[in-house]
Design a protein around this motif. Sequence first.
Motif, PDB file in Angstrom:
ATOM      1  N   ARG A  81      23.738 -83.785 -36.101  1.00 16.56           N
ATOM      2  CA  ARG A  81      22.577 -83.491 -35.264  1.00 16.56           C
ATOM      3  C   ARG A  81      22.799 -82.228 -34.436  1.00 16.56           C
ATOM      4  O   ARG A  81      21.833 -81.542 -34.074  1.00 16.56           O
ATOM      5  CB  ARG A  81      22.290 -84.695 -34.352  1.00 16.56           C
ATOM      6  CG  ARG A  81      21.145 -84.482 -33.383  1.00 16.56           C
ATOM      7  CD  ARG A  81      20.540 -85.772 -32.930  1.00 16.56           C
ATOM      8  NE  ARG A  81      19.843 -86.458 -34.018  1.00 16.56           N
ATOM      9  CZ  ARG A  81      18.632 -86.116 -34.454  1.00 16.56           C
ATOM     10  NH1 ARG A  81      17.993 -85.101 -33.926  1.00 16.56           N
ATOM     11  NH2 ARG A  81      18.071 -86.788 -35.425  1.00 16.56           N
ATOM     12  N   GLN A  84      21.035 -77.867 -35.330  1.00 15.64           N
ATOM     13  CA  GLN A  84      19.618 -78.123 -35.089  1.00 15.64           C
ATOM     14  C   GLN A  84      18.706 -77.454 -36.120  1.00 15.64           C
ATOM     15  O   GLN A  84      17.700 -78.014 -36.519  1.00 15.64           O
ATOM     16  CB  GLN A  84      19.246 -77.671 -33.677  1.00 15.64           C
ATOM     17  CG  GLN A  84      20.004 -78.446 -32.600  1.00 15.64           C
ATOM     18  CD  GLN A  84      19.687 -77.965 -31.200  1.00 15.64           C
ATOM     19  OE1 GLN A  84      18.976 -76.987 -31.019  1.00 15.64           O
ATOM     20  NE2 GLN A  84      20.224 -78.650 -30.200  1.00 15.64           N
ATOM     21  N   THR A  85      19.019 -76.234 -36.544  1.00 17.84           N
ATOM     22  CA  THR A  85      18.162 -75.505 -37.477  1.00 17.84           C
ATOM     23  C   THR A  85      18.650 -75.718 -38.900  1.00 17.84           C
ATOM     24  O   THR A  85      19.757 -75.309 -39.252  1.00 17.84           O
ATOM     25  CB  THR A  85      18.159 -74.000 -37.151  1.00 17.84           C
ATOM     26  OG1 THR A  85      17.782 -73.830 -35.783  1.00 17.84           O
ATOM     27  CG2 THR A  85      17.186 -73.255 -38.038  1.00 17.84           C
ATOM     28  N   HIS A 105      18.993 -84.384 -40.968  1.00 17.84           N
ATOM     29  CA  HIS A 105      19.788 -85.296 -40.154  1.00 17.84           C
ATOM     30  C   HIS A 105      19.527 -86.722 -40.642  1.00 17.84           C
ATOM     31  O   HIS A 105      18.526 -86.976 -41.308  1.00 17.84           O
ATOM     32  CB  HIS A 105      19.403 -85.179 -38.675  1.00 17.84           C
ATOM     33  CG  HIS A 105      19.496 -83.782 -38.151  1.00 17.84           C
ATOM     34  ND1 HIS A 105      18.453 -83.123 -37.549  1.00 17.84           N
ATOM     35  CD2 HIS A 105      20.523 -82.900 -38.173  1.00 17.84           C
ATOM     36  CE1 HIS A 105      18.823 -81.909 -37.202  1.00 17.84           C
ATOM     37  NE2 HIS A 105      20.065 -81.739 -37.563  1.00 17.84           N
TER      38      HIS A 105
END
Length: 380
Positions: A81, A84-85, A105
């Motif tokens: 996680r 993020q991108t 994720h």
Amino acid sequence: LLERQRIANEAVGTLDAIGVAAEGTDANAQVFQVRDGVLQDRQSFYLENAAGRDEGEVAEEFVLQYYASAIAVPPQVIVPRALQTTDTLAEALAERRGAPVDVRHAERGDKRRILELAERNARLALDQDRLRSEHRRAQRIEALDGLQRALGMDVIPMRIECFDISNLMHAHTVASMVVFEGGAPKKADYRRFGIREAVQDDFAAMAEVLSRRMAQYVTQRERSPHDREFDESFASVPALIVIDGGPGQLSAGLKELTPFLDLGVTVVSLAKRIEEVYMPGRPVPLRLAHDTPELQLLQRVRDEAHRFAIEFHRGRRDRAMTRSILDELPGVGPARKRRILQHFGSPDRFLAASREELEAVPGLPGKVARDIHAYVNKVR
């Protein structure tokens, strides 16, 4: 085996789960490869995180590097996680795979459990590696401290330089200088020396290389560190110099190292026969117990110098053999010479080749191959 049985669910499909742990300048990444719902393999990678990046940045960089050379890219990659991108990664992996790749994720269920297991493994591996590193560091400190006491040095030998001579019947004589800092090899500071052909014994060869080491020290100390030709290794002052050999090599070396001796540098030689340590002004050699960390450190330093010198010597010998044999072959120019070397890998293998093996060299006409075979066997 238990984990493989736990992770056995056809609904999971085929995917890779990437777990990452980072702390300071160290990081670890775990790749769990799940194929048709079964965990087939787990790979562990220790990473150097010199920039001190967070786990998300480490994960992104690792994924790009890992799949750049991976045999295959799965249709789905589960990432931490902290990363993020995912869109950019998905595009890059899809291009590599030649088909869409879902980079995502894991929120719940078996995929979440697989990712958590990978992340837990990464953290455990990183912690274990740091413990091993601390243990090795403690062992090096113990060895350096013991060496200081054994040799009666005023300072801990943080920088050790060792010199070795390698030759074959006094042909292609070379010397090596290896450096240990803090009890570990500092390969960027290793240096090699070719010895003049006129030098006919190891004592003279050792005197020459130490004279050149000393001359380089004087030259480099006069240069600015910003000078393009500045050599930090030669500009450094070692706490301890180890000469491979007995009292003869030590005596030859001491004559050339006066400036270092004036600076308090300790100089010893280590004889191979029963690992005797010879020291200036002491007629009886120092014999350290074989199970002591200090002797084991000296042996590692000496063996590394020997390996480095042998490697250099073999390279020079092979180049000399290549020049003396291949340059005289009938019908062989630079291009064919390269083909022959690439095909056989070394001059020794070329010299032992049969006529049929020579005729099998790509791009080498059969007549030329036969002429080469006749010439080589005539020369030999």
